[in-house]
Scaffold this motif. Structure first.
Motif, mmCIF file in Angstrom:
data_model
loop_
_atom_site.group_PDB
_atom_site.id
_atom_site.type_symbol
_atom_site.label_atom_id
_atom_site.label_comp_id
_atom_site.label_asym_id
_atom_site.label_seq_id
_atom_site.Cartn_x
_atom_site.Cartn_y
_atom_site.Cartn_z
ATOM 1 N N ASP A 7 0.848 -1.233 0.027
ATOM 2 C CA ASP A 7 -0.076 0.005 -0.048
ATOM 3 C C ASP A 7 0.720 1.425 0.041
ATOM 4 O O ASP A 7 0.616 2.230 -0.758
ATOM 5 N N ASN A 50 -7.532 -0.171 -7.421
ATOM 6 C CA ASN A 50 -8.324 0.513 -6.216
ATOM 7 C C ASN A 50 -7.666 1.836 -5.904
ATOM 8 O O ASN A 50 -8.398 2.930 -5.576
ATOM 9 N N TYR A 51 -6.480 2.166 -5.995
ATOM 10 C CA TYR A 51 -5.815 3.502 -5.870
ATOM 11 C C TYR A 51 -6.298 4.556 -7.087
ATOM 12 O O TYR A 51 -6.568 5.717 -6.672
ATOM 13 N N LYS A 53 -9.290 4.296 -8.344
ATOM 14 C CA LYS A 53 -10.833 4.580 -8.042
ATOM 15 C C LYS A 53 -10.797 5.332 -6.881
ATOM 16 O O LYS A 53 -11.476 6.555 -7.012
ATOM 17 N N ASP A 54 -9.846 5.303 -6.071
ATOM 18 C CA ASP A 54 -9.848 6.252 -4.821
ATOM 19 C C ASP A 54 -9.560 7.649 -5.305
ATOM 20 O O ASP A 54 -10.019 8.605 -4.702
#
Length: 186
Positions: A7, A50-51, A53-54
């Protein structure tokens, strides 16, 4: 553990790629190397998606109030550069097959919807769309069986935008025209 490390690694990778857009392609290659390493084998891609999208969801309103001072304007430019850089990096990741055409289509459709609905952010979303197409247009076009399918899916709407004087300032219409003419496609 390795999840926390990954992450942090993805956050740093995005931060560097977005701030140093000249080297975006190299950061994408680094992500590819990391994804194929023994330590992170195939674990990086879901975190990258995911990053992306965030970052899209978290995007602050990217418009500038003419009443603001110089510092506000500089802050606005910084946020805008970061937002557009996110799409450039996503494009580079797509070119290396770290994210799929389906993810690209989803983001493109999201941008399309937001361009049509959000007048305050329309200019920023439009620049993101043009940046994304400039990075991935050639590879994306090869994904489709015919040029007509590609045109209908991506360029038809851009053609309409390029002539819409009510919705778009001349600078943005010219960006759309460049996309149609495939200028600046990498």
């Amino acid at each position: 553990g390795s999840k926390d490390l990954l992450d942090i690694l993805v956050a740093d990778l995005f931060e560097k790629a977005i701030k140093q857009q000249t080297f975006c392609e190299h950061y994408a290659r680094l992500a590819l190397d990391l994804n194929s390493s023994d330590t992170f084998k195939d674990k990086l891609t879901p975190i990258l998606i995911n990053y992306c999208k965030d970052l899209y969801k978290k995007n602050e309103k990217l418009f500038y109030d003419d009443e603001g001072d110089y510092d506000d304007f500089c802050e606005y430019l910084s946020r805008k550069k970061k937002f557009i850089g996110n799409f450039q990096f996503m494009g580079e990741l797509y070119k290396l097959s770290l994210i799929s055409v389906t993810i690209i289509e989803n983001f493109f459709n999201l941008l399309l919807k937001d361009i049509k609905s959000d007048s305050e952010m329309r200019e920023s979303y439009s620049e993101c769309m043009c940046k994304l197409l400039s990075v991935i247009g050639n590879k994306l076009e090869e994904q489709y069986s015919t040029k007509l399918v590609f045109y209908n899916k991506y360029l038809k709407q851009i053609k309409e935008f390029s002539t819409n004087k009510e919705m778009f300032k001349p600078r943005i219409r010219f960006l759309f025209m460049d996309c149609l003419e495939r200028k600046k496609w990498l």
